[in-house]
Motif scaffolding. Structure first.
Motif, mmCIF file in Angstrom:
data_model
loop_
_atom_site.group_PDB
_atom_site.id
_atom_site.type_symbol
_atom_site.label_atom_id
_atom_site.label_comp_id
_atom_site.label_asym_id
_atom_site.label_seq_id
_atom_site.Cartn_x
_atom_site.Cartn_y
_atom_site.Cartn_z
ATOM 1 N N UNK A 20 -45.041 -18.179 62.019
ATOM 2 C CA UNK A 20 -45.626 -16.837 61.829
ATOM 3 C C UNK A 20 -44.629 -15.897 61.137
ATOM 4 N N UNK A 21 -43.808 -16.473 60.247
ATOM 5 C CA UNK A 21 -42.832 -15.663 59.496
ATOM 6 C C UNK A 21 -43.401 -15.167 58.169
ATOM 7 N N UNK A 22 -44.668 -15.580 57.859
ATOM 8 C CA UNK A 22 -45.376 -15.042 56.672
ATOM 9 C C UNK A 22 -46.816 -14.741 57.082
ATOM 10 N N UNK A 23 -47.557 -14.126 56.139
ATOM 11 C CA UNK A 23 -48.948 -13.750 56.418
ATOM 12 C C UNK A 23 -49.930 -14.874 56.102
ATOM 13 N N UNK A 24 -49.446 -16.118 55.916
ATOM 14 C CA UNK A 24 -50.365 -17.130 55.366
ATOM 15 C C UNK A 24 -51.433 -17.638 56.335
ATOM 16 N N UNK A 25 -51.251 -17.464 57.634
ATOM 17 C CA UNK A 25 -52.336 -17.777 58.575
ATOM 18 C C UNK A 25 -52.648 -16.497 59.326
ATOM 19 N N UNK A 26 -53.803 -15.869 58.988
ATOM 20 C CA UNK A 26 -54.018 -14.554 59.580
ATOM 21 C C UNK A 26 -55.472 -14.183 59.699
ATOM 22 N N UNK A 27 -55.688 -13.132 60.464
ATOM 23 C CA UNK A 27 -56.996 -12.532 60.744
ATOM 24 C C UNK A 27 -56.984 -11.093 60.223
ATOM 25 N N UNK A 28 -58.024 -10.745 59.471
ATOM 26 C CA UNK A 28 -58.218 -9.350 59.071
ATOM 27 C C UNK A 28 -59.706 -9.017 59.266
ATOM 28 N N UNK A 29 -60.032 -7.708 59.131
ATOM 29 C CA UNK A 29 -61.417 -7.226 59.267
ATOM 30 C C UNK A 29 -61.948 -7.490 60.682
ATOM 31 N N UNK A 30 -63.244 -7.857 60.806
ATOM 32 C CA UNK A 30 -63.809 -7.928 62.165
ATOM 33 C C UNK A 30 -63.659 -6.560 62.810
ATOM 34 N N UNK A 31 -63.340 -6.498 64.078
ATOM 35 C CA UNK A 31 -63.211 -5.203 64.773
ATOM 36 C C UNK A 31 -61.837 -4.572 64.611
ATOM 37 N N UNK A 32 -60.904 -5.285 63.960
ATOM 38 C CA UNK A 32 -59.513 -4.815 63.926
ATOM 39 C C UNK A 32 -59.196 -4.088 62.623
ATOM 40 N N UNK A 33 -58.129 -3.315 62.649
ATOM 41 C CA UNK A 33 -57.594 -2.769 61.395
ATOM 42 C C UNK A 33 -56.220 -3.407 61.198
ATOM 43 N N UNK A 68 -48.135 -4.748 62.548
ATOM 44 C CA UNK A 68 -47.483 -3.416 62.614
ATOM 45 C C UNK A 68 -46.268 -3.505 63.533
ATOM 46 N N UNK A 69 -46.208 -4.603 64.359
ATOM 47 C CA UNK A 69 -45.049 -4.858 65.222
ATOM 48 C C UNK A 69 -44.215 -5.973 64.606
ATOM 49 N N UNK A 70 -42.980 -6.122 65.095
ATOM 50 C CA UNK A 70 -42.034 -7.038 64.439
ATOM 51 C C UNK A 70 -42.257 -8.503 64.814
ATOM 52 N N UNK A 71 -42.899 -8.742 65.979
ATOM 53 C CA UNK A 71 -43.039 -10.127 66.455
ATOM 54 C C UNK A 71 -44.158 -10.210 67.491
ATOM 55 N N UNK A 72 -44.516 -11.463 67.848
ATOM 56 C CA UNK A 72 -45.499 -11.664 68.918
ATOM 57 C C UNK A 72 -44.995 -11.011 70.207
ATOM 58 N N UNK A 73 -43.708 -11.267 70.525
ATOM 59 C CA UNK A 73 -43.157 -10.774 71.787
ATOM 60 C C UNK A 73 -43.241 -9.258 71.879
ATOM 61 N N UNK A 74 -42.978 -8.573 70.753
ATOM 62 C CA UNK A 74 -43.068 -7.106 70.767
ATOM 63 C C UNK A 74 -44.523 -6.676 70.864
ATOM 64 N N UNK A 75 -45.394 -7.358 70.132
ATOM 65 C CA UNK A 75 -46.828 -6.991 70.091
ATOM 66 C C UNK A 75 -47.530 -7.276 71.417
ATOM 67 N N UNK A 76 -47.079 -8.304 72.145
ATOM 68 C CA UNK A 76 -47.818 -8.823 73.308
ATOM 69 C C UNK A 76 -48.055 -7.792 74.397
#
Ligand SMILES: NS(O)(O)c1ccc(OCc2cn(-c3ccccc3)nn2)cc1
Ligand SMILES: [Zn+2]
Length: 258
Positions: free
Chosen positions: A70-83, A124-132
């Motif tokens: 997860x060090x790049x945006x190549x596997x990701x989710x956008x749209x749906x209910x999120x911004x 918008x956060x630096x990592x999974x651990x920060x975002x969690x």
């Protein structure tokens, strides 16, 4: 003793070490389709996964988990209910001791034999651990499994199970495309919730697909050959690793479909 799914360390006991278990936005929930409100403003899910970001498959003592770079945006989710953009970190499953139970979310009281969770974190956060631990930190896509024909895409995962039977085992797992585990129709329900295991952080935008994928009964039996226990310990079958539905506490469940 650490948390688990038994009478002495299971969901009814988690509140002792994780008081947020009695919080206002806990997951899973029972989804009642008739009470969900259709929101025409909800966008279709935009999921793009790059199989080359697939790293390994792990028995973490609670589930079987496939982890992604997860060090790049190549596997990701956008749209749906999120911004914004949420990166895929891992996916894992929850399942029962028999085909009549196993999912965490239920639909008008109906339990499915299993549920897949695709875990994404907000960039918008630096990592999974920060975002969690942030209220808008995670977005988890839930997909129900129902009993049907053998699922060839699931078969690739199941083949690795013999090498990760016990807790702490992991093995490299390359070039798996998680989009092969998504249903054809991506209609979804969405609500604000939490991690369904400790630390139970209230950080998840839940996105639960209406359409299940299939697994054969034999494939479900393969999940049940995994162990909660480590090598050398008394073998303890990994089954019923699901939290039951939690109180809605006034939350609204929105539907992306009529
Ligand atoms: N079942 S589910 O999809 O709801 C789901 C999804 C992800 C989960 O992560 C647990 C976790 C969080 N952290 C963590 C580590 C460092 C800092 C902060 C958090 N470690 N493990 C649990 C349940
Ligand atoms: Zn999960």
């Amino acid at each position: 003793m650490s948390w688990g799914y038994k009478a002495n360390n299971g969901p009814q006991k988690w509140v002792e070490n994780f008081p947020i278990a009695d919080g206002v936005r806990q997951s899973p929930i029972d989804i009642v389709p008739g009470q969900a409100s259709y929101d025409a403003g909800l966008k279709p899910l935009n999921l793009k996964y790059d199989p080359s970001t697939c790293l390994d498959i792990l028995n973490n003592g609670h589930s079987v988990q496939v982890t992604f770079a997860d060090d790049t945006d190549s596997s990701r989710l956008t749209d749906g209910p999120i911004s914004g953009l949420y990166r895929l970190k891992q996916f894992h499953f929850h399942w029962g001791a028999s085909d009549d139970k196993g999912s965490e979310h239920t639909v008008a009281g109906t339990k499915y034999p299993a549920e897949l969770h695709l875990v994404h974190w907000n960039t918008k956060y630096a990592s999974f651990s920060e975002a969690a631990s942030k209220p808008d930190g995670l977005a988890v896509v839930g997909v129900f499994l129902k009993i049907g024909g053998e699922n060839p895409n699931l078969q690739k995962l199941l083949k690795a199970f013999d090498t990760i039977k016990s807790k702490g085992k992991q093995t490299s797992f390359a070039n798996f495309d998680p989009s092969t585990l998504l249903p054809g129709c991506l209609d979804y329900w969405t609500y604000d919730g939490s991690l369904t295991t400790p630390p139970l952080y209230e950080s998840v935008t839940w996105i639960v697909c209406k359409e299940p994928i299939t697994a054969s009964s034999a494939q479900m039996a393969k999940f049940r050959t995994l162990l909660f226990s480590a090598d050398g310990a008394a073998p303890d079958c990994m089954v019923n690793n699901y939290r039951p539905p939690q109180p809605l506490k006034g939350r609204t469940v929105r539907a992306s479909f009529k």
